[in-house]
Design an enzyme around this catalytic site. Structure first.
Site, PDB file in Angstrom:
ATOM      1  N   LYS A  63       0.836  -1.206  -0.071  1.00 15.99           N
ATOM      2  CA  LYS A  63      -0.040  -0.012  -0.266  1.00 15.99           C
ATOM      3  C   LYS A  63       0.888   1.299  -0.008  1.00 15.99           C
ATOM      4  O   LYS A  63       1.838   1.302   0.819  1.00 15.99           O
ATOM      5  CB  LYS A  63      -0.832  -0.100   1.178  1.00 15.99           C
ATOM      6  CG  LYS A  63      -2.147   0.973   1.223  1.00 15.99           C
ATOM      7  CD  LYS A  63      -2.688   0.780   2.560  1.00 15.99           C
ATOM      8  CE  LYS A  63      -3.729   1.962   2.868  1.00 15.99           C
ATOM      9  NZ  LYS A  63      -4.813   1.744   4.129  1.00 15.99           N
ATOM     10  N   SER A 138      -9.298   2.019   3.559  1.00 13.78           N
ATOM     11  CA  SER A 138      -8.523   2.589   2.620  1.00 13.78           C
ATOM     12  C   SER A 138      -7.696   1.939   1.748  1.00 13.78           C
ATOM     13  O   SER A 138      -6.926   2.518   0.887  1.00 13.78           O
ATOM     14  CB  SER A 138      -7.667   3.646   3.474  1.00 13.78           C
ATOM     15  OG  SER A 138      -6.776   3.169   4.321  1.00 13.78           O
ATOM     16  N   SER A 162      -9.199  -0.928   7.646  1.00 13.19           N
ATOM     17  CA  SER A 162      -8.957  -0.533   6.300  1.00 13.19           C
ATOM     18  C   SER A 162      -8.324  -1.730   5.449  1.00 13.19           C
ATOM     19  O   SER A 162      -8.075  -1.530   4.599  1.00 13.19           O
ATOM     20  CB  SER A 162      -7.791   0.444   6.207  1.00 13.19           C
ATOM     21  OG  SER A 162      -8.516   1.743   6.443  1.00 13.19           O
TER      22      SER A 162
END
Length: 448
Positions: A63, A138, A162
């Site tokens: 990420k 997220s 997330s």
């Protein structure tokens, strides 16, 4: 933990082919390190088998809030578009030392701070199961990239959901570890007492392999806890007969569809058939978890983190981020203190419960991934992390994994939570479920 014997180069080429094929539609990747990844794979394949690491040739992306030396870490913000990392994050070093191929950086919700991954600056991530829908956030790019087979595992982050929300919306297994189990040093976070990093993959076994490598104490992370990491792989295939899973229908079943209820009931039946005892429990005022964690503690911490920069560069923040930060700025000291007292009491209550059961089971999210065109409806956005806040507030590990499909063909997901530092137990339970079900083996129509 023995390394797998396979071609790192072949795995890397397949992942790059899928990125070229699907990323123009899905927009899961911000940075693709094609040449670097191929060179790394070739080096790994040249090693003798006995010198290969436990993740030999596993294709992984990070990420884009996690540092990889020489690569930009953007956190999906234009403010960090030139933020080239000078050093690897702790977790990046661990992956490379174990023989992984890091293929690039995945897209996310701006500043790691939202459940939709509809990035203002880097474009929205789309769901491979239905590109008209969101992938969750997220870590939306993490979830979408694994589902679209752009990598085997992605490392995401989770403050209130997330990792688990994108896992739910993309039909994946995703582990939120205990706070302090995996170092967050070298990453952009939201609220240090609740931030964690963890793996998302199609199979619990892949998630467990990566967890085993990246877990451990790091003195550079103030939240890291110096505690031995048990060998989760050695118990992964053991029988779960005699285990006890707690379950609460009240509140959870008030907020979900009948088809998700049926999927959860079926999952409980699967565990019963494996010899697991299902124990009905009541978690008390657990419905307050989202208010206390999601609407108070995290918002206040995020506002403090961004206070000066927001004042200097307000137009460089997306409207949704500005709105959440503004709420955080209006919270009072007593508001924050009251939330902390609730969290402390909840953790104490839950630690007592986990002396009676080995894990808790619940739905991961109350709704299916919303259509991207419907995102102006705040009610749907507020609903997404309603359940994931529960165990995030307690700082305990939880594992999302697929448990069925909706009438529209979208993944349904359940969550297993365990006591602090009890990752091995919930990975074992999750793997046992996947050994007798095939939900995790289904592929999105986009890549079928």
């Amino acid at each position: 933990m023995q390394p797998q014997v396979h071609s790192a180069t072949a795995a890397t080429k397949t992942a790059l082919e899928n990125i070229a094929k699907y990323n123009p539609t899905i927009n899961a990747m911000i940075t693709v390190l094609a040449d670097q990844a191929l060179a790394r794979a070739a080096q790994l394949d040249a090693l003798p088998v006995q010198a290969r690491g436990p993740l030999h040739g596993m294709v992984i992306n990070l990420k884009d809030n996690i540092d990889l030396a020489g690569c930009v870490t953007t956190a999906a913000s234009v403010i960090l578009k030139d933020n080239v990392a000078q050093h690897n994050a702790f977790i990046s070093d661990r992956l490379l030392e174990a023989g992984a191929v890091i293929i690039g950086k995945s897209n996310l919700h701006e500043w790691v701070f939202g459940p939709t991954s509809q990035s203002k600056h880097f474009g929205p991530v789309k769901n491979p199961w239905d590109p008209s829908r969101i992938p969750g956030g997220s870590s939306g790019g993490s979830g979408a990239s694994v589902a679209a087979e752009m990598c085997t595992v992605s490392i995401g982050s989770d403050t209130a959901g997330s990792i688990r929300i994108p896992s739910a919306f993309n039909g994946l297994a995703g582990l939120r570890p205990s706070v302090g189990r995996i170092s967050c040093a070298g990453s952009v976070g939201v609220s240090p007492p609740f931030d964690v990093l963890g793996p998302l993959g199609k199979s619990v076994s892949d998630v467990a392999r990566v967890f085993q490598v990246i877990a451990g104490y790091d003195p550079a992370d103030p939240m890291s806890i110096d505690r031995p990491v048990p060998d989760a792989l050695s118990t992964l295939n053991e029988s779960v007969r005699g285990k006890r899973i707690g379950f609460m229908r009240r509140w959870y079943f008030d907020h979900i569809s009948t088809e998700l209820q049926a999927a959860i009931e079926h999952a409980l039946g699967v565990y019963k058939s494996l010899g697991v005892e299902i124990v009905e429990v009541d978690l008390g005022d657990v419905d307050r978890a989202q208010e206390m964690l999601g609407f108070r503690l995290i918002l206040a911490d995020a506002f403090e983190k961004h206070r000066e920069q927001l004042a200097q560069r307000p137009d460089d923040y997306g409207a949704d981020i500005q709105m959440r930060l503004a709420i955080g700025g209006r919270l009072s000291g007593p508001d924050y203190a009251q939330a902390m007292r609730w969290v402390e009491a909840w953790r104490h209550r839950l630690s007592g419960l986990f002396t009676q059961v080995d894990a808790m089971l619940c739905p991961t999210t109350p709704i299916l991934p919303p259509l991207r065109a419907d995102l102006e409806f705040a009610q749907a956005i507020r609903a997404i992390p309603k359940f994931t806040c529960v165990y995030a507030a307690a700082g305990v590990p939880s594992l999302a994994l697929p448990c069925g499909f909706s009438a529209e063909g979208l993944p349904l997901s359940m969550e297993l939570a365990g006591p602090a530092f009890g990752e091995a137990a919930i990975l074992q339970l999750g793997h046992a479920f996947q050994k007798v079900t095939t939900y995790h083996q289904q592929r999105p129509m986009l890549v079928s």
